[in-house]
Motif scaffolding. Structure first.
Motif, PDB file in Angstrom:
ATOM      1  N   GLN A  58       0.740  -1.178   0.169  1.00 24.83           N
ATOM      2  CA  GLN A  58      -0.080   0.050  -0.038  1.00 24.83           C
ATOM      3  C   GLN A  58       0.884   1.352  -0.190  1.00 24.83           C
ATOM      4  N   ALA A  59       2.044   1.067   0.513  1.00 26.39           N
ATOM      5  CA  ALA A  59       2.861   2.363   0.759  1.00 26.39           C
ATOM      6  C   ALA A  59       3.632   2.578  -0.459  1.00 26.39           C
ATOM      7  N   GLY A  60       3.834   1.358  -1.133  1.00 27.43           N
ATOM      8  CA  GLY A  60       4.613   1.683  -2.382  1.00 27.43           C
ATOM      9  C   GLY A  60       6.241   1.548  -2.215  1.00 27.43           C
ATOM     10  N   ILE A  61       6.701   1.286  -1.082  1.00 30.20           N
ATOM     11  CA  ILE A  61       7.970   1.216  -0.753  1.00 30.20           C
ATOM     12  C   ILE A  61       8.380   0.344   0.582  1.00 30.20           C
ATOM     13  N   VAL A  62       9.461  -0.090   0.783  1.00 32.69           N
ATOM     14  CA  VAL A  62       9.781  -0.732   1.881  1.00 32.69           C
ATOM     15  C   VAL A  62      10.613   0.324   2.779  1.00 32.69           C
ATOM     16  N   PRO A  63      10.453   0.039   4.215  1.00 33.86           N
ATOM     17  CA  PRO A  63      11.347   0.899   5.023  1.00 33.86           C
ATOM     18  C   PRO A  63      12.754   0.568   4.869  1.00 33.86           C
ATOM     19  N   ARG A  64      13.649   1.550   5.186  1.00 35.39           N
ATOM     20  CA  ARG A  64      15.162   1.400   5.066  1.00 35.39           C
ATOM     21  C   ARG A  64      15.438   0.304   6.033  1.00 35.39           C
ATOM     22  N   GLU A  65      14.875   0.161   7.283  1.00 32.60           N
ATOM     23  CA  GLU A  65      15.264  -0.617   8.175  1.00 32.60           C
ATOM     24  C   GLU A  65      15.211  -2.197   7.860  1.00 32.60           C
ATOM     25  N   LEU A  66      14.371  -2.524   6.592  1.00 30.11           N
ATOM     26  CA  LEU A  66      14.516  -3.763   6.246  1.00 30.11           C
ATOM     27  C   LEU A  66      15.820  -4.382   5.599  1.00 30.11           C
ATOM     28  N   PHE A  67      16.582  -3.426   5.097  1.00 27.27           N
ATOM     29  CA  PHE A  67      17.933  -3.559   4.574  1.00 27.27           C
ATOM     30  C   PHE A  67      18.931  -3.709   5.814  1.00 27.27           C
ATOM     31  N   THR A  68      18.816  -3.017   6.856  1.00 27.73           N
ATOM     32  CA  THR A  68      19.556  -3.186   8.132  1.00 27.73           C
ATOM     33  C   THR A  68      19.332  -4.542   8.800  1.00 27.73           C
ATOM     34  N   ALA A  69      18.110  -4.802   8.727  1.00 21.23           N
ATOM     35  CA  ALA A  69      17.645  -5.998   9.373  1.00 21.23           C
ATOM     36  C   ALA A  69      18.249  -7.186   8.729  1.00 21.23           C
ATOM     37  N   ALA A 110      29.132  -0.366   4.688  1.00 23.56           N
ATOM     38  CA  ALA A 110      27.756   0.164   4.771  1.00 23.56           C
ATOM     39  C   ALA A 110      26.697  -0.589   3.866  1.00 23.56           C
ATOM     40  N   LEU A 111      27.000  -0.976   2.902  1.00 26.38           N
ATOM     41  CA  LEU A 111      26.267  -1.591   1.793  1.00 26.38           C
ATOM     42  C   LEU A 111      25.935  -2.935   2.433  1.00 26.38           C
ATOM     43  N   ALA A 112      27.095  -3.829   3.028  1.00 27.03           N
ATOM     44  CA  ALA A 112      26.865  -5.189   3.445  1.00 27.03           C
ATOM     45  C   ALA A 112      26.182  -5.165   4.845  1.00 27.03           C
ATOM     46  N   SER A 113      26.169  -4.018   5.380  1.00 29.47           N
ATOM     47  CA  SER A 113      25.351  -3.996   6.796  1.00 29.47           C
ATOM     48  C   SER A 113      23.890  -3.516   6.431  1.00 29.47           C
ATOM     49  N   GLY A 114      23.609  -3.019   5.319  1.00 29.44           N
ATOM     50  CA  GLY A 114      22.384  -2.422   5.241  1.00 29.44           C
ATOM     51  C   GLY A 114      22.140  -1.152   5.311  1.00 29.44           C
ATOM     52  N   GLU A 115      23.272  -0.655   6.085  1.00 36.62           N
ATOM     53  CA  GLU A 115      22.815   0.666   6.250  1.00 36.62           C
ATOM     54  C   GLU A 115      22.777   1.606   5.283  1.00 36.62           C
ATOM     55  N   VAL A 154      21.765 -12.189   5.432  1.00 36.88           N
ATOM     56  CA  VAL A 154      21.033 -12.610   4.197  1.00 36.88           C
ATOM     57  C   VAL A 154      21.225 -11.761   2.984  1.00 36.88           C
ATOM     58  N   ILE A 155      22.069 -10.872   3.091  1.00 37.24           N
ATOM     59  CA  ILE A 155      22.735  -9.910   1.934  1.00 37.24           C
ATOM     60  C   ILE A 155      24.012  -9.951   1.863  1.00 37.24           C
ATOM     61  N   ALA A 156      24.463  -9.579   0.567  1.00 38.05           N
ATOM     62  CA  ALA A 156      25.971  -9.238   0.498  1.00 38.05           C
ATOM     63  C   ALA A 156      26.840 -10.618   0.869  1.00 38.05           C
ATOM     64  N   MET A 157      26.331 -11.771   0.445  1.00 39.73           N
ATOM     65  CA  MET A 157      27.380 -13.000   0.675  1.00 39.73           C
ATOM     66  C   MET A 157      28.597 -13.023   0.129  1.00 39.73           C
ATOM     67  N   GLU A 158      28.663 -12.293  -1.196  1.00 41.17           N
ATOM     68  CA  GLU A 158      29.578 -12.272  -1.942  1.00 41.17           C
ATOM     69  C   GLU A 158      30.933 -11.134  -1.729  1.00 41.17           C
ATOM     70  N   VAL A 159      30.557 -10.450  -0.715  1.00 39.98           N
ATOM     71  CA  VAL A 159      31.435  -9.239  -0.251  1.00 39.98           C
ATOM     72  C   VAL A 159      32.447 -10.006   0.759  1.00 39.98           C
ATOM     73  N   PRO A 160      33.659  -9.769   0.416  1.00 38.59           N
ATOM     74  CA  PRO A 160      34.689 -10.091   1.244  1.00 38.59           C
ATOM     75  C   PRO A 160      34.503  -9.843   2.774  1.00 38.59           C
ATOM     76  N   GLU A 161      34.833 -10.800   3.578  1.00 37.96           N
ATOM     77  CA  GLU A 161      34.595 -10.455   5.031  1.00 37.96           C
ATOM     78  C   GLU A 161      35.409  -9.265   5.435  1.00 37.96           C
ATOM     79  N   GLU A 162      36.365  -8.849   5.073  1.00 35.54           N
ATOM     80  CA  GLU A 162      37.190  -7.745   5.498  1.00 35.54           C
ATOM     81  C   GLU A 162      36.356  -6.577   5.372  1.00 35.54           C
ATOM     82  N   TYR A 163      35.393  -6.656   4.300  1.00 30.67           N
ATOM     83  CA  TYR A 163      34.398  -5.395   4.220  1.00 30.67           C
ATOM     84  C   TYR A 163      33.002  -5.589   4.832  1.00 30.67           C
ATOM     85  N   GLY A 164      33.115  -6.611   5.662  1.00 30.47           N
ATOM     86  CA  GLY A 164      31.613  -6.850   6.410  1.00 30.47           C
ATOM     87  C   GLY A 164      30.644  -7.766   5.653  1.00 30.47           C
TER      88      GLY A 164
END
Length: 382
Positions: free
Chosen positions: A34-45, A116-121, A51-61
């Motif tokens: 209904q809102a047409g968008i998800v909250p940013r908090e979904l990405f940080t969660a 920051a992308l790996a953490s969802g921030e 469950v995101i950024a699996m291919e990003v090296p561990e040194e970058y989170g």
């Protein structure tokens, strides 16, 4: 037939992703539609749940696991669980955008953006399509001219997934007017840059929870250190990354088709007409037998394509084949399943109705069916 594609760690990841969806997406999906968008908090969660950024090296989170099968699990589950509106933002962030940064970024750029992308921030988007340019990437008109240590960007993009939420926008620009393919470059633009404005959140037929926006660039000054890869190297980078995007779409489409089949089987066993379950009618049996067969055959091919991609062997032509075939299959399957639901299938309270609307775009984004056939045809030497 038993699949040999996924190993124990992938199935464990699947369980974790399903738990994440159950806790974070399912209770809120209707409100976000209904809102047409998800909250940013979904990405940080999602970052906290791993469950995101699996291919990003561990040194970058990140997860430190450059194995596309984890992405395939996410795409499969997004399609299967009917959360394409809410889930596609996560898939766009991880499967489409991050590979450009991990493959092309300098150590300084990776350190600056990836944690920051790996953490969802931070949330990522990629801006290719323009009001006058869709699948013809070489026709991109947004310009970036050099001025000292900066590029000045002018132009517009449209249909940008994550366009409202995005903090990091990988933008395809023209740095050389004389070279059609070699004149394209990738610049990373950021939230708050002067001259970068976002238009309305576009009102789409389906996938309502996925924010999709127009972007305008009016003299946006971008530091030279935000050039991703080589100047003039964007077309090669796009060609290299599009097969993964198209394969992900195929996996999602197949997952959605499988779920439509399962839901319809359950429905026809319980729904009665003329005093008997509609599943007992020969037409119903034949339609579902055809669907089950087509889905099974497509599943075997998709599995082979994922294996080929993990081995670095999936060609652009093969990715185009599996993308157009599975998305056309998705549309065909869901439409036939909706028909078997009768009038109830047209009601948005039934999952099959939302699946039908959500499915229509998969034959368009990531390259239309017609463009996919053009890619395949050229690969045949025609």
């Amino acid at each position: 037939m038993r699949s040999n594609l996924f190993e124990v760690e992938h199935e464990d990841f699947r369980a974790a992703f399903r738990a994440f969806v159950s806790a974070e997406i399912a209770p809120n999906a209707n409100a976000w539609e209904q809102a047409g968008i998800v909250p940013r908090e979904l990405f940080t969660a999602a970052g906290e749940a791993g469950v995101i950024a699996m291919e990003v090296p561990e040194e970058y989170g990140g997860g430190g696991a450059p194995d596309f099968r984890f992405s395939a699990v996410v795409a499969e589950e997004i399609g299967a669980l009917g959360i394409s509106g809410a889930g596609l933002g996560l898939a766009t962030h991880t499967d489409i955008c991050l590979p450009y940064l991990t493959a092309l970024g300098t150590p300084e750029q990776k350190k600056r953006w990836l944690p920051a992308l790996a953490s969802g921030e931070s949330i990522a988007a990629i801006a290719m399509t323009e009001p006058g340019t869709g699948s013809d990437l070489a026709g991109i008109a947004t310009t970036a001219r050099r001025e000292g240590d900066s590029y000045v960007v002018d132009g517009a993009k449209t249909f940008i997934s994550n366009g409202i939420n995005a903090d990091v926008v990988i933008t395809v620009v023209r740095t050389d007017r004389e070279s059609r393919h070699g004149g394209l470059s990738l610049l990373v633009l950021g939230r708050g840059m002067a001259g970068l404005t976002r238009g309305r959140n576009l009102d789409k037929l389906g996938q309502h929870a996925q924010d999709t926006a127009e972007l305008a660039f009016d003299g946006v000054r971008v530091p030279r250190e935000n050039l991703l890869g080589e100047e003039g190297g964007a077309f090669r980078a796009l060609v290299a990354n599009l097969p993964q995007e198209r394969l992900s779409i195929a996996v999602l489409a197949l997952g959605a088709a499988r779920t439509a089949l399962a839901q319809t089987l359950e429905y026809v066993k319980g729904r009665k007409a003329f005093g008997q379950p509609i599943g007992s009618f020969q037409n119903t049996r034949f339609v579902l037998a055809e669907i089950a067969t087509e889905v099974a055959v497509a599943g075997s091919h998709v599995e082979r394509c994922v294996q080929a991609h993990c081995a670095g062997e999936l060609s652009a032509e093969e990715a185009a084949q599996v993308k157009w075939w599975c998305t056309e299959l998705q549309g065909r399957v869901i439409d036939r399943c909706l028909q078997l639901h009768g009038g109830y299938g047209y009601m948005r309270e039934y999952p099959i109705a939302r699946a039908w609307a959500d499915a229509r775009i998969t034959r368009i984004y990531g390259g239309t069916t017609e463009i996919m056939k053009e890619v395949v045809g050229r690969g045949l030497g025609l």
